[in-house]
Write a protein that holds these residues in place. Structure first.
Motif, PDB file in Angstrom:
ATOM      1  N   LEU A   1     -18.985   4.007  72.711  1.00 53.05           N
ATOM      2  CA  LEU A   1     -20.121   3.404  73.405  1.00 53.05           C
ATOM      3  C   LEU A   1     -20.926   2.614  72.376  1.00 53.05           C
ATOM      4  N   SER A   2     -21.093   1.317  72.615  1.00 53.25           N
ATOM      5  CA  SER A   2     -21.793   0.497  71.625  1.00 53.25           C
ATOM      6  C   SER A   2     -22.597  -0.605  72.300  1.00 53.25           C
ATOM      7  N   PRO A   3     -23.805  -0.902  71.782  1.00 44.76           N
ATOM      8  CA  PRO A   3     -24.598  -2.025  72.314  1.00 44.76           C
ATOM      9  C   PRO A   3     -24.048  -3.381  71.897  1.00 44.76           C
ATOM     10  N   TRP A   4     -23.081  -3.399  70.968  1.00 44.21           N
ATOM     11  CA  TRP A   4     -22.495  -4.671  70.554  1.00 44.21           C
ATOM     12  C   TRP A   4     -21.838  -5.392  71.730  1.00 44.21           C
ATOM     13  N   LEU A   5     -21.372  -4.641  72.724  1.00 44.58           N
ATOM     14  CA  LEU A   5     -20.670  -5.283  73.837  1.00 44.58           C
ATOM     15  C   LEU A   5     -21.594  -6.122  74.710  1.00 44.58           C
ATOM     16  N   ALA A   6     -22.900  -5.962  74.517  1.00 44.76           N
ATOM     17  CA  ALA A   6     -23.864  -6.777  75.253  1.00 44.76           C
ATOM     18  C   ALA A   6     -24.186  -8.077  74.529  1.00 44.76           C
ATOM     19  N   ARG A   7     -23.645  -8.282  73.328  1.00 43.01           N
ATOM     20  CA  ARG A   7     -23.960  -9.488  72.560  1.00 43.01           C
ATOM     21  C   ARG A   7     -22.755  -9.954  71.727  1.00 43.01           C
ATOM     22  N   LEU A   8     -21.603 -10.055  72.364  1.00 44.11           N
ATOM     23  CA  LEU A   8     -20.415 -10.568  71.705  1.00 44.11           C
ATOM     24  C   LEU A   8     -20.459 -12.092  71.618  1.00 44.11           C
ATOM     25  N   GLN A   9     -19.514 -12.652  70.865  1.00 44.15           N
ATOM     26  CA  GLN A   9     -19.446 -14.103  70.644  1.00 44.15           C
ATOM     27  C   GLN A   9     -20.793 -14.652  70.184  1.00 44.15           C
ATOM     28  N   GLY A  10     -21.359 -13.971  69.187  1.00 46.55           N
ATOM     29  CA  GLY A  10     -22.633 -14.425  68.642  1.00 46.55           C
ATOM     30  C   GLY A  10     -23.797 -14.257  69.581  1.00 46.55           C
ATOM     31  N   GLY A  11     -23.708 -13.320  70.517  1.00 44.86           N
ATOM     32  CA  GLY A  11     -24.784 -13.047  71.458  1.00 44.86           C
ATOM     33  C   GLY A  11     -24.670 -13.789  72.771  1.00 44.86           C
ATOM     34  N   ARG A  12     -23.601 -14.580  72.968  1.00 47.27           N
ATOM     35  CA  ARG A  12     -23.456 -15.381  74.182  1.00 47.27           C
ATOM     36  C   ARG A  12     -22.740 -14.654  75.311  1.00 47.27           C
ATOM     37  N   THR A  13     -22.064 -13.552  75.008  1.00 48.78           N
ATOM     38  CA  THR A  13     -21.229 -12.891  76.004  1.00 48.78           C
ATOM     39  C   THR A  13     -21.534 -11.403  76.075  1.00 48.78           C
ATOM     40  N   SER A  14     -21.645 -10.902  77.299  1.00 42.23           N
ATOM     41  CA  SER A  14     -21.814  -9.469  77.525  1.00 42.23           C
ATOM     42  C   SER A  14     -20.670  -8.986  78.415  1.00 42.23           C
ATOM     43  N   VAL A  15     -20.015  -7.915  78.015  1.00 36.59           N
ATOM     44  CA  VAL A  15     -18.914  -7.361  78.796  1.00 36.59           C
ATOM     45  C   VAL A  15     -19.153  -5.879  79.023  1.00 36.59           C
ATOM     46  N   GLY A  16     -18.516  -5.344  80.073  1.00 34.42           N
ATOM     47  CA  GLY A  16     -18.653  -3.928  80.362  1.00 34.42           C
ATOM     48  C   GLY A  16     -17.777  -3.058  79.495  1.00 34.42           C
ATOM     49  N   GLY A  17     -16.605  -3.571  79.133  1.00 30.85           N
ATOM     50  CA  GLY A  17     -15.697  -2.798  78.311  1.00 30.85           C
ATOM     51  C   GLY A  17     -14.425  -3.573  78.037  1.00 30.85           C
TER      52      GLY A  17
ATOM     53  N   ASN B   1     -19.635  -0.739  77.012  1.00 29.10           N
ATOM     54  CA  ASN B   1     -21.015  -1.159  76.779  1.00 29.10           C
ATOM     55  C   ASN B   1     -21.944   0.033  76.979  1.00 29.10           C
ATOM     56  N   SER B   2     -22.750   0.321  75.974  1.00 32.03           N
ATOM     57  CA  SER B   2     -23.624   1.507  76.051  1.00 32.03           C
ATOM     58  C   SER B   2     -24.747   1.330  77.061  1.00 32.03           C
ATOM     59  N   GLN B   3     -24.920   0.132  77.631  1.00 36.36           N
ATOM     60  CA  GLN B   3     -25.912  -0.087  78.677  1.00 36.36           C
ATOM     61  C   GLN B   3     -25.368   0.235  80.071  1.00 36.36           C
ATOM     62  N   THR B   4     -24.102   0.607  80.155  1.00 36.70           N
ATOM     63  CA  THR B   4     -23.479   0.923  81.443  1.00 36.70           C
ATOM     64  C   THR B   4     -24.159   2.142  82.079  1.00 36.70           C
ATOM     65  N   VAL B   5     -24.227   2.135  83.389  1.00 33.53           N
ATOM     66  CA  VAL B   5     -24.799   3.267  84.118  1.00 33.53           C
ATOM     67  C   VAL B   5     -23.692   3.954  84.907  1.00 33.53           C
ATOM     68  N   PRO B   6     -23.799   5.255  85.141  1.00 34.62           N
ATOM     69  CA  PRO B   6     -22.760   5.955  85.914  1.00 34.62           C
ATOM     70  C   PRO B   6     -22.755   5.483  87.361  1.00 34.62           C
TER      71      PRO B   6
END
Length: 511
Positions: free
Chosen positions: A219-235, A260-265
């Motif tokens: 689980l990581s917050p990096w997945l909300a700011r990939l490609q230099g902060g331009r892309t957010s993915v769920g996993g 993505n650590s921002q994911t909700v159940p």
């Protein structure tokens, strides 16, 4: 068939009327074609001509498909003129696609169900092996090239939960208290009681690359700011992580997925886990083992994603990962190539229309040939279209033609019952229902978007990408009678064209 050979498939649905065979000569006239019988037409020197009879309410749906590469663009010009009689009609009947020509042996089924073997069931209370309470992972976070070490970051993570089949790690940028309530518990329960057991019986299991007895989830917050902060993915899941012969940062040498650590159940989380775990199972079969030898060649991206999306529908996932992608494809089907070997290098990574296309294509195959098609695709030692041909016993050209007609056929009749895989619950998983003229959540479908062409007006031009299809509705605005339809396109590119007569009382679908 060589690349210079060009062929057309003409499919015309007639409601009634006799049929008279084609007769050569200026005075010959062709009567109505038989109902629901497909015909083929030769495409020579980049041109094709055929005649269609129009009555006041007659409409046809012209489906033009390209089998060129994903990078290619094909322009097709359409023109028409009035005729005193219909003389040019297709003469070669085309049979139905038919069932799979592959009979899976017991050995094939066993092989596919043991795609990889996990390390048993050590139990939910097993202690963490020494050194696994915290780990470092390498993660590509920029839009730079994948083979440049400078484009990766090192993530320090701590184990925060352990189940029978899974171990959850959290990026130390966060604490467990910052996660959505119930997220970690939902991940562990979903893997232990649902996903891993159900997959094992049909598609197989993951390969324990790091020999720790459990599948790792970071689980990581990096997945909300990939490609230099331009892309957010769920996993996502990286095939390189399953490569034991690669070193850091290109491989973590670990059976794992990133969430993505921002994911909700909730339902979307389960759908996401099904999708990404399917990738893990596929990569387990095809990437190198402890000896460094790859078992099978890497699967092409379009088929990898198609398998994972179909698994969502097969194992009861929701539509939150597909509805908007299906809608994007249907809204502009000619713009999105189906066969793309590498989405990232083609500039089509996260292309929703391409993903919608590949799901609908493989869904059609599963409906036609059964859920075991997915099993064979994972187990076959091939890739891409050749893998599909081995799994179905039909050529890609046959299947692609049938798929474009399957989409068009839905538009030629009023929607009734939604489609499902031809199986029942007692014989295995059943594909979730889908209506291409219904709704999925906030998204409404109206079949593949089509342009309208009055054949008595000006000529029409269409552009489409390789392995895509364009849909054109034909009407006549003047006196009834036959029209000669002429098509001209680029030489040397194989195209498949179909024509479907719409029912007179079929209303034009609208979004």
């Amino acid at each position: 068939m060589c690349s210079s050979d060009l062929a057309f498939a003409l499919l015309i649905f007639r409601l009634d009327g006799p049929f008279r065979s084609a007769v050569q000569g200026e005075d010959a006239s062709i009567g109505p074609l038989p109902a629901a019988v497909p015909f083929s037409v030769r495409f020579e020197d980049g041109r094709a001509k055929f005649d269609l009879n129009f009555a006041p309410k007659t409409r046809y749906l012209l489906v033009v498909g390209s089998l060129g590469s994903a990078e290619s663009r094909v322009t097709v010009g359409c023109s028409s003129r009035k005729m005193s009689a219909a003389r040019l009609v297709p003469v070669d009947r085309i049979g139905p696609l038919g069932p799979s020509r592959i009979a899976a042996s017991a050995e094939q089924r066993v092989a596919s169900q043991t795609v990889a073997v996990d390390s048993g069931d050590p139990g939910p209370q097993a202690e963490l092996p020494l050194g696994l309470s915290s780990r470092t992972f390498s993660l590509h976070v920029t839009d730079g090239t994948l083979d440049d070490p400078a484009q990766y970051v090192t993530v320090l993570a701590n184990a925060i939960a352990t189940g029978r089949n899974v171990r959850v790690y959290l990026d130390d940028q966060q604490t467990a208290s910052t996660l959505a309530p119930g997220l970690v518990r939902s991940v562990v329960e979903c893997f232990d009681t649902d996903i891993v057991p159900r997959f094992r019986s049909l598609l197989g299991s993951y390969r324990d690359v790091d020999h720790d007895g459990r599948f790792a989830i970071l689980l990581s917050p990096w997945l909300a700011r990939l490609q230099g902060g331009r892309t957010s993915v769920g996993g996502f899941v990286r095939g390189s992580d399953f490569q034991s012969c690669l070193g850091r940062p290109f491989s973590n040498r670990c059976d794992m997925m990133y969430i993505n650590s921002q994911t909700v159940p909730g339902d979307h989380l389960r759908t996401l886990l099904i999708h990404e775990y399917t990738h893990a199972v596929c990569f387990s079969r095809r990437t190198s083992d402890s000896t460094g030898l790859a078992r099978f060649p890497d699967e092409e991206d379009w088929l990898n994603e198609a398998i994972a999306h179909c698994a969502e529908s097969l194992f009861g996932g929701g539509w939150s990962n597909l509805d908007y992608r299906i809608a994007r494809f249907l809204n502009e089907p000619s713009a999105f190539p189906l066969v793309v070997g590498d989405y990232y290098r083609a500039g089509l990574w996260r292309c929703h229309g391409c993903r919608g296309a590949t799901y609908l294509f493989l869904r059609f195959c599963v409906e036609q040939f059964g859920a075991e098609t997915l099993t064979r695709l994972i187990a076959n030692p091939s890739r891409g279209t050749q893998n599909l041909e081995l799994a179905t016993g039909h050529s890609f050209e046959e299947i692609f033609r049938a798929w474009t007609l399957w989409l068009a056929d839905a538009g030629c009749q009023k929607p009734t019952a939604s489609t499902t895989v031809r199986a029942d619950e007692s014989s295995g998983p059943v594909m979730a229902r889908l209506d291409l003229f219904g709704r999925l959540g906030d998204w409404g479908f109206a079949g593949p978007q089509r342009q309208r062409w009055n054949v008595d007006a000006i000529a029409k031009s269409m552009e489409l990408r390789g392995t895509s299809a364009a849909y054109l509705e034909l009407v006549a605005g003047d006196a009834p009678g036959p029209r000669r339809i002429s098509l001209q396109g680029s030489k040397g590119a194989l195209r498949l064209v179909s024509v479907v007569r719409l029912e007179d009382n079929f209303g034009r679908p609208k979004l």
